[in-house]
Design a protein around this motif. Structure first.
Motif, PDB file in Angstrom:
ATOM      1  N   TYR A 154       0.880  -1.174   0.000  1.00 40.22           N
ATOM      2  CA  TYR A 154       0.000   0.000   0.000  1.00 40.22           C
ATOM      3  C   TYR A 154       0.918   1.225   0.000  1.00 40.22           C
ATOM      4  CZ  TYR A 154      -4.097   2.860   1.216  1.00 40.22           C
ATOM      5  OH  TYR A 154      -5.107   3.795   1.230  1.00 40.22           O
ATOM      6  N   HIS A 155       1.151   1.890   1.127  1.00 40.68           N
ATOM      7  CA  HIS A 155       2.213   2.899   1.201  1.00 40.68           C
ATOM      8  C   HIS A 155       3.533   2.139   1.371  1.00 40.68           C
ATOM      9  CE1 HIS A 155      -1.170   5.479   1.664  1.00 40.68           C
ATOM     10  NE2 HIS A 155      -1.361   5.246   2.954  1.00 40.68           N
ATOM     11  N   GLY A 192      -1.117   2.833  -2.671  1.00 34.07           N
ATOM     12  CA  GLY A 192      -1.301   4.019  -1.838  1.00 34.07           C
ATOM     13  C   GLY A 192      -0.334   5.101  -2.290  1.00 34.07           C
ATOM     14  N   ASP A 193       0.535   5.558  -1.400  1.00 33.47           N
ATOM     15  CA  ASP A 193       1.618   6.476  -1.748  1.00 33.47           C
ATOM     16  C   ASP A 193       2.921   5.687  -1.772  1.00 33.47           C
ATOM     17  OD1 ASP A 193      -0.189   8.582  -1.725  1.00 33.47           O
ATOM     18  OD2 ASP A 193       0.190   9.062   0.379  1.00 33.47           O
ATOM     19  N   ASN A 233      -8.102   6.563  -1.711  1.00 33.38           N
ATOM     20  CA  ASN A 233      -6.835   7.289  -1.590  1.00 33.38           C
ATOM     21  C   ASN A 233      -6.375   7.787  -2.953  1.00 33.38           C
ATOM     22  OD1 ASN A 233      -4.205   7.878  -0.016  1.00 33.38           O
ATOM     23  ND2 ASN A 233      -3.484   6.718  -1.775  1.00 33.38           N
ATOM     24  N   HIS A 234      -5.918   9.039  -3.009  1.00 37.98           N
ATOM     25  CA  HIS A 234      -5.315   9.547  -4.250  1.00 37.98           C
ATOM     26  C   HIS A 234      -3.818   9.362  -4.152  1.00 37.98           C
ATOM     27  CE1 HIS A 234      -4.594  11.557  -7.926  1.00 37.98           C
ATOM     28  NE2 HIS A 234      -5.836  11.972  -8.047  1.00 37.98           N
TER      29      HIS A 234
END
Length: 376
Positions: A128-129, A150-151, A176-177
């Motif tokens: 994800y992140h 995610g990021d 989430n952007h």
């Protein structure tokens, strides 16, 4: 201090280190020629450790959403190098995952709190992140983040360095952007946008929204460098490739004394769209951005402007209209310059970075090229 601990073949379970402080580094590494695997890494109240070369992933798809590698704020001088970090063992096949599998494997790769914590040369897959640094003097250098939802990176501490990383293949699985790199300030109570992030350096990175040969209905519209909750003071963003279809290529809201120079910020479609852009804007509370320099960039659109009252300078930025005559190969995402490029010799020496993203000295021609590559 100075000792080395080698992990042999096989599964070693969770690796948890507490209350170990050394005056010189102790290295924990995979024995050469062996394949060592740990479930997770947790480091508490410890100092001077190097962990390198082995594999880290959860054994169960029900392992939860917590970080696979975490250091706590009481630790310092910890380096993670050349680790193979995956949400699960099969993360290398993330391109075949349905959304339900992405959601089930929604895990954070690294959560790095503490002082002088470094992630160097790791490969992070199917997370994800992927990597988040929160302490002072944190660093993310030379990592490959492949497949994330995610990021890719978050840099939240003062004096952080984000250098030479490659980010690729972003999936949209929730609201989430996604950002290639995101930062925000935190005040004493932790509220975003109520403090200041000082001296964040972002250089020589490559942010590719998508590099796979076939697309996916879950392909995200990645933002490049998103810094939306300042203040940010002393930020450097230079020599980055940002190939994304989100609006924000490089955006800072609430910026003081930033230098955004020699970046190539383009839409990977090869179209002359009005985004991604480079943008400097006020803090969300209305505080103005001052003493910023935006120069020598090649970009789809520019939303940073010279304002002598606030000390902002925006010069010699090339808005790319014809990708076919500008870049070597948009299809291969090779954004080095052709002889016909508008960006060739279009920079100004005053704001030039001495070396380009490949270490080539500037200028080669009459003036430095705009963008991350010194090609002409």
């Amino acid at each position: 201090g100075g000792d080395r601990v080698f992990l042999m073949d096989g599964y070693h379970g969770p690796l948890v280190i507490k209350d170990l402080t050394f005056t010189t580094p102790v290295t924990i590494a995979q024995m050469p020629g062996q394949t060592a695997h740990v479930e997770m890494i947790g480091i508490y109240n410890s100092q001077n450790l190097i962990l390198r070369d082995f594999k880290v992933w959860a054994m169960s798809t029900n392992a939860g959403s917590g970080p696979m590698i975490r250091t706590y704020a009481s630790s310092s001088d910890i380096t993670f190098a050349n680790l193979d970090v995956r949400s699960v063992a099969t993360a290398g096949s993330y391109m075949q995952w349905p959304q339900a599998t992405w959601v089930a494997n929604k895990r954070l790769g690294f959560l790095l709190q503490g002082t002088r914590i470094a992630a160097i040369g790791n490969r992070v897959t199917g997370t994800y992140h992927a990597i988040q640094t929160e302490g002072r003097y944190g660093s993310m250098i030379g990592n490959i983040i492949d497949g994330f939802s995610g990021d890719a990176m978050r840099a939240l501490g003062d004096d952080n360095v984000v250098r030479g990383n490659k980010v690729q293949n972003c999936y949209q699985i929730d609201a989430n952007h996604a950002d290639g790199l995101q930062s925000w300030s935190r005040g004493p109570n932790g509220t975003p946008g109520t403090g200041t992030v000082y001296n964040l350096s972002i250089e020589n990175n490559k942010f590719y929204e998508w590099t796979l040969p076939t697309s996916s209905p879950m392909r995200c519209k990645l933002q490049g460098v998103g810094m939306f909750d300042g203040m940010f003071d002393g930020t450097i963003v230079r020599n980055n490739i940002v190939a994304v279809s989100g609006y924000h290529g490089i955006s800072i809201s609430g910026s003081l004394n930033a230098k955004i120079v020699h970046n190539t910020v383009v839409n990977p479609s090869g179209q002359a769209t009005t985004y991604p852009w480079i943008k400097i804007s006020p803090h969300k509370n209305g505080t103005g951005s001052k003493n910023n320099t935006v120069a020598n960039n090649a970009v789809n659109a520019i939303k940073a402007y010279t304002n002598t009252t606030n000390g902002n300078v925006a010069v010699n930025n090339i808005v790319v209209k014809n990708f076919a005559t500008e870049f070597t190969s948009v299809v291969k995402q090779d954004f080095s310059l052709l002889a016909t490029a508008k960006s060739a010799d279009a920079g100004v020496v005053t704001y030039a970075v001495p070396l380009d993203i490949l270490g080539v000295a500037r200028p080669r021609g009459a003036a430095p090229d705009a963008g991350a590559y010194e090609s002409r």
